[in-house]
Scaffold this active site. Structure first.
Site, PDB file in Angstrom:
ATOM      1  N   ASP A  52       0.819  -1.208   0.000  1.00 46.28           N
ATOM      2  CA  ASP A  52       0.000   0.000   0.000  1.00 46.28           C
ATOM      3  C   ASP A  52       0.855   1.260   0.000  1.00 46.28           C
ATOM      4  O   ASP A  52       2.068   1.214   0.229  1.00 46.28           O
ATOM      5  CB  ASP A  52      -0.897   0.027   1.243  1.00 46.28           C
ATOM      6  CG  ASP A  52      -2.036  -0.975   1.167  1.00 46.28           C
ATOM      7  OD1 ASP A  52      -2.406  -1.375   0.039  1.00 46.28           O
ATOM      8  OD2 ASP A  52      -2.566  -1.359   2.227  1.00 46.28           O
ATOM      9  N   TYR A 113       6.928 -10.011   7.087  1.00 51.80           N
ATOM     10  CA  TYR A 113       6.755  -8.567   7.285  1.00 51.80           C
ATOM     11  C   TYR A 113       7.284  -8.166   8.655  1.00 51.80           C
ATOM     12  O   TYR A 113       7.267  -8.949   9.605  1.00 51.80           O
ATOM     13  CB  TYR A 113       5.283  -8.172   7.196  1.00 51.80           C
ATOM     14  CG  TYR A 113       4.727  -8.075   5.803  1.00 51.80           C
ATOM     15  CD1 TYR A 113       4.707  -6.864   5.117  1.00 51.80           C
ATOM     16  CD2 TYR A 113       4.200  -9.201   5.164  1.00 51.80           C
ATOM     17  CE1 TYR A 113       4.181  -6.771   3.837  1.00 51.80           C
ATOM     18  CE2 TYR A 113       3.671  -9.117   3.882  1.00 51.80           C
ATOM     19  CZ  TYR A 113       3.661  -7.897   3.228  1.00 51.80           C
ATOM     20  OH  TYR A 113       3.140  -7.812   1.960  1.00 51.80           O
TER      21      TYR A 113
END
EC number: 5.4.99.12
Length: 247
Positions: A52, A113
């Site tokens: 994003d 992540y």
């Protein structure tokens, strides 16, 4: 056409995410611009994770097909030169020849992540767009213990964006660890794939545990509710990094 695997890093602060968008600067559009200047071809690059706006990467993976079988170091160095000339905060770390069957997105078996929190009274002066600053004291141990309730195969409806396009909310979370190192708190997440805003939703909900507003039982109840309104706040993208993709 020869296929190349690219491993890259980028500071996502000034980009509208990975995916190409009309009139907006994105990671994909910047890379495809550099690819055009290098090869003279209009090429499409495919990625392992469409991050994003504002999300960073230290180990993003992508693939691209060229008409010519370039040397890997030539591809790396030329693309980096064009990216620097364009003023982009993107770097190609490694380039590798791969078979046509390799797909950066669909061949991936594990994604890693990292979410960074700066936990101190004073705001950051240097990394303002690379951490989530939380001035209230956080109990990282309580956050870690609560996070273990999210590990495993679950319906993560509570922790995905209302705009998530995934067909199923069920995912298997292999790891969600919380560790403090001085003033920083790190969240490590690992799974084959993640839902839209899933890790940022985890971070925001675990923050509630860290400040003592939620208990472990509250987090577990939110998970089982399968209700987006039961999620804590969605943490800002500035703290999120895609660090590694396994194949």
């Amino acid at each position: 056409m020869p296929r190349f695997k690219l491993t890259l890093e980028y500071d996502g602060s000034n980009y509208a995410g990975w995916q190409r968008q009309a009139e907006l600067r994105t990671i994909q559009s910047a890379l495809e611009q550099a690819l055009f200047h290098f090869s003279g071809q209009q090429l499409t690059i495919t990625t392992a994770g469409r991050t994003d706006a504002g999300v960073h990467a230290t180990g993003q993976v992508a693939h691209v097909d060229f008409e010519k079988n370039w040397r890997t170091h030539t591809v790396r160095d030329a693309l980096n030169a064009h990216l620097q000339k364009q003023g982009d905060n993107i770097a190609i770390l490694h380039v590798q020849n791969v078979p046509d069957s390799f797909d950066a997105r669909f061949s991936a078996i594990k994604r890693h992540y990292l979410f960074k929190i700066l936990n101190r009274r004073s705001p950051p002066a240097l990394n303002t767009k690379r951490v989530w600053w939380i001035p209230k004291p956080l109990n990282a141990q309580a956050m870690h213990e609560a996070a273990q309730k999210l590990v495993g195969k679950h319906d993560f409806t509570t922790f995905r964006s209302a705009h998530c396009q995934a067909k199923s909310p069920i995912r298997t979370l292999e790891r969600l660890d919380v560790q403090r190192e001085g003033e920083e708190i790190f969240l490590y997440a690992q799974a084959r794939s993640f839902l839209h805003h899933q890790i940022r939703s985890f971070a925001g909900s675990l923050m509630e545990v860290g400040i003592g507003r939620w208990t472990t039982q509250d987090l577990e109840a939110a998970l089982h509710a399968k209700d987006r309104t039961r999620c804590g706040m969605v943490a800002p993208p500035s703290g999120l990094y895609l660090t590694k993709v396994e194949y």
